[in-house]
Design a protein around this motif. Structure first.
Motif, PDB file in Angstrom:
ATOM      1  N   LEU A  98       0.829  -1.206   0.000  1.00  0.00           N
ATOM      2  CA  LEU A  98       0.000   0.000   0.000  1.00  0.00           C
ATOM      3  C   LEU A  98       0.863   1.257   0.000  1.00  0.00           C
ATOM      4  CD1 LEU A  98      -2.730  -1.087   2.589  1.00  0.00           C
ATOM      5  CD2 LEU A  98      -2.861  -1.139   0.087  1.00  0.00           C
ATOM      6  N   PRO A  99       0.412   2.312  -0.692  1.00  0.00           N
ATOM      7  CA  PRO A  99       1.181   3.566  -0.734  1.00  0.00           C
ATOM      8  C   PRO A  99       1.105   4.312   0.593  1.00  0.00           C
ATOM      9  CG  PRO A  99      -0.906   3.841  -1.880  1.00  0.00           C
ATOM     10  CD  PRO A  99      -0.804   2.377  -1.538  1.00  0.00           C
ATOM     11  N   PHE A 100       2.130   5.092   0.868  1.00  0.00           N
ATOM     12  CA  PHE A 100       2.177   5.898   2.080  1.00  0.00           C
ATOM     13  C   PHE A 100       1.352   7.172   1.913  1.00  0.00           C
ATOM     14  CE2 PHE A 100       6.012   3.420   2.971  1.00  0.00           C
ATOM     15  CZ  PHE A 100       5.851   3.169   4.330  1.00  0.00           C
ATOM     16  N   THR A 101       0.820   7.669   3.014  1.00  0.00           N
ATOM     17  CA  THR A 101       0.260   9.011   3.069  1.00  0.00           C
ATOM     18  C   THR A 101       1.016   9.784   4.149  1.00  0.00           C
ATOM     19  OG1 THR A 101      -1.417   8.350   4.704  1.00  0.00           O
ATOM     20  CG2 THR A 101      -2.046   8.273   2.373  1.00  0.00           C
ATOM     21  N   THR A 102       0.929  11.091   4.083  1.00  0.00           N
ATOM     22  CA  THR A 102       1.536  11.933   5.109  1.00  0.00           C
ATOM     23  C   THR A 102       0.491  12.878   5.669  1.00  0.00           C
ATOM     24  OG1 THR A 102       2.153  13.694   3.557  1.00  0.00           O
ATOM     25  CG2 THR A 102       3.734  11.885   3.861  1.00  0.00           C
ATOM     26  N   LYS A 103       0.784  13.401   6.837  1.00  0.00           N
ATOM     27  CA  LYS A 103      -0.128  14.369   7.444  1.00  0.00           C
ATOM     28  C   LYS A 103      -0.317  15.578   6.530  1.00  0.00           C
ATOM     29  CE  LYS A 103       0.288  15.284  11.847  1.00  0.00           C
ATOM     30  NZ  LYS A 103       0.781  15.847  13.132  1.00  0.00           N
ATOM     31  N   GLU A 104       0.771  16.023   5.926  1.00  0.00           N
ATOM     32  CA  GLU A 104       0.700  17.196   5.050  1.00  0.00           C
ATOM     33  C   GLU A 104      -0.176  16.924   3.830  1.00  0.00           C
ATOM     34  OE1 GLU A 104       3.851  17.440   7.804  1.00  0.00           O
ATOM     35  OE2 GLU A 104       3.526  15.893   6.267  1.00  0.00           O
ATOM     36  N   LEU A 105      -0.063  15.725   3.269  1.00  0.00           N
ATOM     37  CA  LEU A 105      -0.875  15.361   2.103  1.00  0.00           C
ATOM     38  C   LEU A 105      -2.361  15.390   2.441  1.00  0.00           C
ATOM     39  CD1 LEU A 105      -1.068  14.269  -0.813  1.00  0.00           C
ATOM     40  CD2 LEU A 105      -0.919  11.963   0.151  1.00  0.00           C
ATOM     41  N   LEU A 106      -2.713  14.825   3.569  1.00  0.00           N
ATOM     42  CA  LEU A 106      -4.123  14.798   3.982  1.00  0.00           C
ATOM     43  C   LEU A 106      -4.612  16.194   4.347  1.00  0.00           C
ATOM     44  CD1 LEU A 106      -4.111  11.575   6.193  1.00  0.00           C
ATOM     45  CD2 LEU A 106      -4.756  11.782   3.795  1.00  0.00           C
ATOM     46  N   ARG A 107      -3.778  16.939   5.060  1.00  0.00           N
ATOM     47  CA  ARG A 107      -4.165  18.280   5.506  1.00  0.00           C
ATOM     48  C   ARG A 107      -4.392  19.222   4.326  1.00  0.00           C
ATOM     49  NH1 ARG A 107       0.571  20.795   8.288  1.00  0.00           N
ATOM     50  NH2 ARG A 107       1.092  21.293   6.126  1.00  0.00           N
ATOM     51  N   ASP A 108      -3.528  19.145   3.310  1.00  0.00           N
ATOM     52  CA  ASP A 108      -3.601  20.080   2.183  1.00  0.00           C
ATOM     53  C   ASP A 108      -4.582  19.645   1.103  1.00  0.00           C
ATOM     54  OD1 ASP A 108      -1.650  21.493   3.518  1.00  0.00           O
ATOM     55  OD2 ASP A 108       0.006  20.649   2.348  1.00  0.00           O
ATOM     56  N   ASN A 109      -5.099  18.428   1.221  1.00  0.00           N
ATOM     57  CA  ASN A 109      -6.037  17.921   0.217  1.00  0.00           C
ATOM     58  C   ASN A 109      -7.240  17.271   0.890  1.00  0.00           C
ATOM     59  OD1 ASN A 109      -4.306  18.124  -2.478  1.00  0.00           O
ATOM     60  ND2 ASN A 109      -2.957  17.312  -0.874  1.00  0.00           N
ATOM     61  N   LEU A 110      -7.770  17.956   1.894  1.00  0.00           N
ATOM     62  CA  LEU A 110      -8.834  17.371   2.715  1.00  0.00           C
ATOM     63  C   LEU A 110     -10.050  16.975   1.880  1.00  0.00           C
ATOM     64  CD1 LEU A 110      -9.908  16.607   5.485  1.00  0.00           C
ATOM     65  CD2 LEU A 110     -10.679  18.969   5.794  1.00  0.00           C
ATOM     66  N   GLY A 130      -2.481  20.366  18.021  1.00  0.00           N
ATOM     67  CA  GLY A 130      -1.356  21.089  17.425  1.00  0.00           C
ATOM     68  C   GLY A 130      -0.089  21.044  18.246  1.00  0.00           C
ATOM     69  N   SER A 131       0.036  20.039  19.138  1.00  0.00           N
ATOM     70  CA  SER A 131       1.210  19.975  20.010  1.00  0.00           C
ATOM     71  C   SER A 131       2.500  19.741  19.224  1.00  0.00           C
ATOM     72  CB  SER A 131       1.032  18.862  21.049  1.00  0.00           C
ATOM     73  OG  SER A 131       0.800  17.619  20.413  1.00  0.00           O
ATOM     74  N   SER A 132       2.380  19.152  18.015  1.00  0.00           N
ATOM     75  CA  SER A 132       3.574  18.893  17.210  1.00  0.00           C
ATOM     76  C   SER A 132       3.775  19.948  16.129  1.00  0.00           C
ATOM     77  CB  SER A 132       3.474  17.505  16.555  1.00  0.00           C
ATOM     78  OG  SER A 132       2.339  17.435  15.710  1.00  0.00           O
ATOM     79  N   GLY A 133       3.015  21.026  16.165  1.00  0.00           N
ATOM     80  CA  GLY A 133       3.122  22.073  15.152  1.00  0.00           C
ATOM     81  C   GLY A 133       1.756  22.597  14.772  1.00  0.00           C
ATOM     82  N   THR A 134       1.442  22.597  13.473  1.00  0.00           N
ATOM     83  CA  THR A 134       0.154  23.077  12.978  1.00  0.00           C
ATOM     84  C   THR A 134      -0.943  22.075  13.292  1.00  0.00           C
ATOM     85  OG1 THR A 134       1.308  24.168  11.148  1.00  0.00           O
ATOM     86  CG2 THR A 134      -1.080  23.895  10.935  1.00  0.00           C
ATOM     87  N   PRO A 135      -2.079  22.512  13.858  1.00  0.00           N
ATOM     88  CA  PRO A 135      -3.192  21.592  14.115  1.00  0.00           C
ATOM     89  C   PRO A 135      -3.620  20.875  12.834  1.00  0.00           C
ATOM     90  CG  PRO A 135      -3.568  23.693  15.206  1.00  0.00           C
ATOM     91  CD  PRO A 135      -2.364  23.876  14.331  1.00  0.00           C
ATOM     92  N   PHE A 136      -3.959  19.609  12.972  1.00  0.00           N
ATOM     93  CA  PHE A 136      -4.348  18.774  11.845  1.00  0.00           C
ATOM     94  C   PHE A 136      -5.862  18.637  11.840  1.00  0.00           C
ATOM     95  CE2 PHE A 136      -4.844  14.241  10.263  1.00  0.00           C
ATOM     96  CZ  PHE A 136      -4.757  14.596   8.926  1.00  0.00           C
ATOM     97  N   GLY A 137      -6.522  19.105  10.771  1.00  0.00           N
ATOM     98  CA  GLY A 137      -7.968  19.062  10.684  1.00  0.00           C
ATOM     99  C   GLY A 137      -8.461  17.900   9.849  1.00  0.00           C
ATOM    100  N   PHE A 138      -9.572  17.308  10.267  1.00  0.00           N
ATOM    101  CA  PHE A 138     -10.169  16.194   9.526  1.00  0.00           C
ATOM    102  C   PHE A 138     -11.640  16.102   9.932  1.00  0.00           C
ATOM    103  CE2 PHE A 138      -8.123  14.831  13.384  1.00  0.00           C
ATOM    104  CZ  PHE A 138      -9.053  14.025  14.017  1.00  0.00           C
ATOM    105  N   TYR A 139     -12.363  15.175   9.309  1.00  0.00           N
ATOM    106  CA  TYR A 139     -13.790  15.039   9.581  1.00  0.00           C
ATOM    107  C   TYR A 139     -14.086  13.820  10.446  1.00  0.00           C
ATOM    108  CZ  TYR A 139     -14.883  18.579   6.055  1.00  0.00           C
ATOM    109  OH  TYR A 139     -14.978  19.755   5.353  1.00  0.00           O
TER     110      TYR A 139
END
Length: 275
Positions: A98-110, A130-139
């Motif tokens: 399976l291909p990898f995903t990253t937090k940035e990929l998901l965050r920027d292409n929600l 956001g303890s590790s930087g920018t808060p990560f938003g999702f549904y």
């Protein structure tokens, strides 16, 4: 619905009973609905043979991958770029394909990583702290809350927690104000304490509330539980509280915190998780 009506249309004297009725109906639905079914399944499945567990895991993985491939455009694109289809996953070892995903990929292409079979009115946008930087938003959808409760309750039961046993809650569920530092949820047998107002000057009041309510469990952030432990140790109150378990979630529990908690609350079993 009941709660929103109680705030907008009903006199204050009726708001509390309506809120308790809403809590009762919610708890009943949780116990008798999908949450209760999942919790019973998890409690039974933990004793399965390894082969049966792995067969169930593979079946669920294949179902999840099929849905992601067909209903989530971003995952469908990643799969095609990697030359992988859901039917290529024939064993748990095949997960390496399976291909990898990253937090940035998901965050920027929600939008592209949002399931198309979940209507907008069922989606709730949430973010990490956001303890590790920018808060990560999702549904989230309505499934998330009862499913998370089922898994958490199973973990708590391993530690010694039982439903309807009195629990003190020192989390963000209740903020408090100048005149109110606690609320009692009689339906769920919970004493909600304001984590924002706990300090050396208010500690005597918190101590009185805890002694009066006599909870068997403390559900808290590790940091707020440690703050309470500091105050307990400063006032030499180690023998006052008799928690069976400390249920610590949403943050890491560091060795220094664990040592302090065990000193302040001797005999309490610490159960921690990170959701």
């Amino acid at each position: 619905m009941i709660r929103s009506l109680s705030k907008k249309l009903l006199p204050e004297i009726l708001q509390k009973p309506l809120k308790e009725l809403s809590g009762y109906l919610s708890l009943r639905k949780e116990k008798n609905g999908k949450c209760g079914e999942l919790e019973s399944f998890l409690w039974e499945a933990q004793w399965w043979e390894r082969e049966k567990i792995e067969a169930w895991q593979l079946k669920r993985l294949q179902k999840t991958l099929r849905r992601a491939y067909e209903k989530v455009p971003g995952y469908g694109l990643l799969f095609r770029e990697a030359g992988v289809k859901p039917e290529d996953i024939r064993s748990l070892r095949d997960i390496n394909k399976l291909p990898f995903t990253t937090k940035e990929l998901l965050r920027d292409n929600l939008k592209d990583f949002t399931a198309r079979d979940v209507p907008p009115w069922q989606r709730k946008h949430v973010t990490t702290g956001g303890s590790s930087g920018t808060p990560f938003g999702f549904y989230h959808s309505s499934i998330n809350s009862w499913m998370e409760s089922a898994f958490m309750h199973c973990g708590w039961r391993w530690a010694g927690w039982k439903p309807q046993e009195r629990t003190a809650v020192l989390r963000g569920s209740f903020s408090g104000n100048r005149d109110e530092t606690c609320q009692i949820d009689r339906i769920r047998q919970q004493l909600h304490l304001s984590l924002y107002r706990l300090n050396p000057s208010t500690y005597p009041h918190y101590r009185a509330m805890l002694l009066q309510y006599s909870p068997l469990h403390l559900h808290a952030y590790p940091s707020t539980a440690t703050l309470l432990a500091d105050l307990v140790l400063e006032n030499r109150d180690e023998s006052l509280f008799h928690f069976k378990t400390l249920l610590l979630g949403s943050e890491n529990v560091f060795p220094s915190q664990r040592e302090k908690l065990q000193t302040a609350f001797p005999g309490a079993r610490i159960f921690s998780w990170y959701g």
